[in-house]
Design a protein around this motif. Structure first.
Motif, PDB file in Angstrom:
ATOM      1  N   THR A 102     -37.158 -19.587  12.123  1.00 60.82           N
ATOM      2  CA  THR A 102     -35.839 -19.017  11.825  1.00 60.82           C
ATOM      3  C   THR A 102     -35.449 -19.388  10.399  1.00 60.82           C
ATOM      4  O   THR A 102     -35.426 -20.565  10.042  1.00 60.82           O
ATOM      5  CB  THR A 102     -34.773 -19.544  12.806  1.00 60.82           C
ATOM      6  OG1 THR A 102     -35.119 -19.130  14.129  1.00 60.82           O
ATOM      7  CG2 THR A 102     -33.394 -18.992  12.445  1.00 60.82           C
ATOM      8  N   ARG A 103     -35.149 -18.379   9.595  1.00 61.01           N
ATOM      9  CA  ARG A 103     -34.716 -18.572   8.216  1.00 61.01           C
ATOM     10  C   ARG A 103     -33.279 -18.090   8.099  1.00 61.01           C
ATOM     11  O   ARG A 103     -32.992 -16.921   8.374  1.00 61.01           O
ATOM     12  CB  ARG A 103     -35.597 -17.788   7.251  1.00 61.01           C
ATOM     13  CG  ARG A 103     -35.192 -17.873   5.770  1.00 61.01           C
ATOM     14  CD  ARG A 103     -36.016 -16.875   4.968  1.00 61.01           C
ATOM     15  NE  ARG A 103     -35.823 -16.974   3.536  1.00 61.01           N
ATOM     16  CZ  ARG A 103     -34.848 -16.374   2.850  1.00 61.01           C
ATOM     17  NH1 ARG A 103     -33.944 -15.639   3.492  1.00 61.01           N
ATOM     18  NH2 ARG A 103     -34.773 -16.499   1.531  1.00 61.01           N
ATOM     19  N   ALA A 104     -32.378 -18.980   7.717  1.00 54.14           N
ATOM     20  CA  ALA A 104     -30.970 -18.628   7.537  1.00 54.14           C
ATOM     21  C   ALA A 104     -30.653 -18.609   6.047  1.00 54.14           C
ATOM     22  O   ALA A 104     -30.989 -19.555   5.326  1.00 54.14           O
ATOM     23  CB  ALA A 104     -30.074 -19.630   8.254  1.00 54.14           C
ATOM     24  N   GLU A 105     -30.023 -17.525   5.590  1.00 56.62           N
ATOM     25  CA  GLU A 105     -29.650 -17.388   4.173  1.00 56.62           C
ATOM     26  C   GLU A 105     -28.128 -17.364   4.067  1.00 56.62           C
ATOM     27  O   GLU A 105     -27.442 -16.746   4.891  1.00 56.62           O
ATOM     28  CB  GLU A 105     -30.236 -16.122   3.579  1.00 56.62           C
ATOM     29  CG  GLU A 105     -29.919 -15.944   2.099  1.00 56.62           C
ATOM     30  CD  GLU A 105     -30.644 -14.769   1.475  1.00 56.62           C
ATOM     31  OE1 GLU A 105     -30.166 -14.287   0.430  1.00 56.62           O
ATOM     32  OE2 GLU A 105     -31.667 -14.324   2.036  1.00 56.62           O
ATOM     33  N   PHE A 106     -27.605 -18.018   3.020  1.00 59.52           N
ATOM     34  CA  PHE A 106     -26.164 -18.181   2.861  1.00 59.52           C
ATOM     35  C   PHE A 106     -25.654 -17.430   1.630  1.00 59.52           C
ATOM     36  O   PHE A 106     -26.452 -16.971   0.795  1.00 59.52           O
ATOM     37  CB  PHE A 106     -25.827 -19.671   2.776  1.00 59.52           C
ATOM     38  CG  PHE A 106     -26.175 -20.412   4.044  1.00 59.52           C
ATOM     39  CD1 PHE A 106     -25.218 -20.639   5.024  1.00 59.52           C
ATOM     40  CD2 PHE A 106     -27.469 -20.847   4.271  1.00 59.52           C
ATOM     41  CE1 PHE A 106     -25.540 -21.293   6.195  1.00 59.52           C
ATOM     42  CE2 PHE A 106     -27.811 -21.502   5.449  1.00 59.52           C
ATOM     43  CZ  PHE A 106     -26.845 -21.724   6.413  1.00 59.52           C
ATOM     44  N   GLN A 107     -24.337 -17.333   1.522  1.00 54.21           N
ATOM     45  CA  GLN A 107     -23.711 -16.518   0.482  1.00 54.21           C
ATOM     46  C   GLN A 107     -24.140 -16.936  -0.922  1.00 54.21           C
ATOM     47  O   GLN A 107     -24.330 -16.097  -1.804  1.00 54.21           O
ATOM     48  CB  GLN A 107     -22.181 -16.614   0.606  1.00 54.21           C
ATOM     49  CG  GLN A 107     -21.420 -15.686  -0.324  1.00 54.21           C
ATOM     50  CD  GLN A 107     -21.626 -14.223   0.020  1.00 54.21           C
ATOM     51  OE1 GLN A 107     -21.585 -13.851   1.180  1.00 54.21           O
ATOM     52  NE2 GLN A 107     -21.839 -13.385  -0.992  1.00 54.21           N
ATOM     53  N   SER A 112     -31.903 -22.364   4.896  1.00 53.67           N
ATOM     54  CA  SER A 112     -32.494 -23.408   5.729  1.00 53.67           C
ATOM     55  C   SER A 112     -33.595 -22.753   6.552  1.00 53.67           C
ATOM     56  O   SER A 112     -33.528 -21.556   6.856  1.00 53.67           O
ATOM     57  CB  SER A 112     -31.444 -24.053   6.633  1.00 53.67           C
ATOM     58  OG  SER A 112     -30.923 -23.118   7.554  1.00 53.67           O
ATOM     59  N   VAL A 113     -34.620 -23.525   6.894  1.00 49.74           N
ATOM     60  CA  VAL A 113     -35.750 -23.003   7.669  1.00 49.74           C
ATOM     61  C   VAL A 113     -36.036 -23.970   8.810  1.00 49.74           C
ATOM     62  O   VAL A 113     -36.294 -25.153   8.578  1.00 49.74           O
ATOM     63  CB  VAL A 113     -37.013 -22.830   6.797  1.00 49.74           C
ATOM     64  CG1 VAL A 113     -38.183 -22.344   7.647  1.00 49.74           C
ATOM     65  CG2 VAL A 113     -36.759 -21.852   5.656  1.00 49.74           C
ATOM     66  N   SER A 114     -35.970 -23.469  10.034  1.00 53.26           N
ATOM     67  CA  SER A 114     -36.313 -24.287  11.193  1.00 53.26           C
ATOM     68  C   SER A 114     -37.323 -23.538  12.045  1.00 53.26           C
ATOM     69  O   SER A 114     -37.438 -22.310  11.957  1.00 53.26           O
ATOM     70  CB  SER A 114     -35.060 -24.637  12.010  1.00 53.26           C
ATOM     71  OG  SER A 114     -34.423 -23.467  12.491  1.00 53.26           O
ATOM     72  N   LYS A 115     -38.049 -24.280  12.902  1.00 53.21           N
ATOM     73  CA  LYS A 115     -39.103 -23.631  13.678  1.00 53.21           C
ATOM     74  C   LYS A 115     -39.487 -24.466  14.883  1.00 53.21           C
ATOM     75  O   LYS A 115     -39.286 -25.679  14.913  1.00 53.21           O
ATOM     76  CB  LYS A 115     -40.330 -23.385  12.812  1.00 53.21           C
ATOM     77  CG  LYS A 115     -40.839 -24.602  12.076  1.00 53.21           C
ATOM     78  CD  LYS A 115     -41.884 -24.186  11.059  1.00 53.21           C
ATOM     79  CE  LYS A 115     -42.265 -25.341  10.162  1.00 53.21           C
ATOM     80  NZ  LYS A 115     -41.233 -25.605   9.144  1.00 53.21           N
ATOM     81  N   VAL A 116     -40.035 -23.777  15.887  1.00 50.38           N
ATOM     82  CA  VAL A 116     -40.577 -24.448  17.060  1.00 50.38           C
ATOM     83  C   VAL A 116     -42.026 -24.019  17.220  1.00 50.38           C
ATOM     84  O   VAL A 116     -42.371 -22.848  17.063  1.00 50.38           O
ATOM     85  CB  VAL A 116     -39.742 -24.144  18.326  1.00 50.38           C
ATOM     86  CG1 VAL A 116     -39.651 -22.657  18.603  1.00 50.38           C
ATOM     87  CG2 VAL A 116     -40.307 -24.888  19.536  1.00 50.38           C
ATOM     88  N   GLN A 117     -42.863 -24.989  17.508  1.00 47.25           N
ATOM     89  CA  GLN A 117     -44.300 -24.772  17.608  1.00 47.25           C
ATOM     90  C   GLN A 117     -44.657 -24.075  18.922  1.00 47.25           C
ATOM     91  O   GLN A 117     -44.081 -24.366  19.971  1.00 47.25           O
ATOM     92  CB  GLN A 117     -45.008 -26.124  17.530  1.00 47.25           C
ATOM     93  CG  GLN A 117     -46.521 -26.090  17.505  1.00 47.25           C
ATOM     94  CD  GLN A 117     -47.104 -27.490  17.485  1.00 47.25           C
ATOM     95  OE1 GLN A 117     -46.471 -28.431  17.952  1.00 47.25           O
ATOM     96  NE2 GLN A 117     -48.304 -27.632  16.958  1.00 47.25           N
ATOM     97  N   LEU A 118     -45.628 -23.170  18.855  1.00 39.88           N
ATOM     98  CA  LEU A 118     -46.181 -22.536  20.031  1.00 39.88           C
ATOM     99  C   LEU A 118     -47.594 -23.077  20.277  1.00 39.88           C
ATOM    100  O   LEU A 118     -48.253 -23.531  19.341  1.00 39.88           O
ATOM    101  CB  LEU A 118     -46.219 -21.015  19.845  1.00 39.88           C
ATOM    102  CG  LEU A 118     -44.867 -20.373  19.524  1.00 39.88           C
ATOM    103  CD1 LEU A 118     -45.037 -18.879  19.274  1.00 39.88           C
ATOM    104  CD2 LEU A 118     -43.871 -20.615  20.653  1.00 39.88           C
TER     105      LEU A 118
END
Length: 246
Positions: A102-107, A112-118
């Motif tokens: 998941t990549r979140a972009e701000f104004q 920020s970049v977060s992730k869960v391993q598969l």
């Protein structure tokens, strides 16, 4: 690269949460950036931390000029949106190299970049994903409509400044229910301040959206001050996703 989902949100600042590494969303600008001797994205007098942060920003799709401005703001004690509690203007979720990212972009252009391993996801410098917590993600499943995942890494980063990790075991079912069984192996890496080993908790063990989180207190030099930083894991019957407030 195909994004599984893209959510555009209005940017509305909230009160204070907070301010590390992997590269998930490389842009064309990153590919064109020349990394040769004597050529750096920042002046040659810049610290290694600043250069690492610049590289992470650009590799994850931030324009070089914006990356420089964000680093200057942080270094002067200012607060960038990804660390302030502001709502992101865009959130993208995609499966990349066996990670649900998941990549979140701000104004202001910060991210920020977060992730869960598969299960089966590679870890290491070759993939740009280096996991420091100890464990090995695996899974079992049944024809009765459930799948269990064991010891899978959850990682949240804002570049060279702050990174958190932990491991989680959970079960998803086709009845749109999920259970988080356990969380373990907390890890934190902080630059420009200190952060205690994250506290892990399971907020909602079983339900339509099970929730676990890691929380640490980041203590930066004045005027940055102290901020509570949280990395969240959400599990439903369909997927496991992540969010963070730093």
């Amino acid at each position: 690269m195909v994004f599984a989902s893209i959510t555009r949100l209005a940017a509305t600042p909230e009160s204070s949460p907070c301010p590390a590494p992997s590269s998930a969303f490389a842009s064309a600008e990153a590919a064109s950036l020349e990394h040769v001797e004597g050529v750096r994205g920042l002046p040659t007098t810049a610290s290694d931390v600043d250069q690492d942060q610049f590289d992470w920003f650009v590799e994850n799709g931030v324009a070089p000029d914006t990356a420089r401005d964000l680093i200057a703001t942080f270094n002067s004690g200012g607060e960038i949106d990804s660390m302030s509690g502001a709502e992101p203007v865009e959130v993208r979720t995609s499966e990349i190299d066996g990670w649900n990212v998941t990549r979140a972009e701000f104004q202001d252009g910060s991210i920020s970049v977060s992730k869960v391993q598969l299960p089966g996801a590679e870890e290491g410098e070759a993939t740009g994903i280096s996991v420091r917590s100890v464990g090995s993600c695996g899974s079992t499943s049944s024809g009765s409509g459930w799948a269990s995942y064991y010891d899978c890494a959850v990682v949240g980063s804002n570049g060279a400044w702050l990174s958190m990790e932990f491991r989680a075991s959970y079960t998803r079912t086709n009845a749109n229910k999920a259970t988080i069984h356990s969380v373990s192996s907390p890890y934190v890496h902080a630059v420009g301040g200190t952060a205690a080993t994250p506290t892990l908790s399971i907020v909602t063990a079983t339900g339509t959206k099970a929730h676990a989180k890691a929380t640490t207190q980041f203590n930066g030099a004045p005027p940055v001050g102290s901020k509570t930083c949280t990395l969240n894991l959400y599990v439903t019957g369909a997927s496991a996703t992540t969010t963070q407030n730093y």
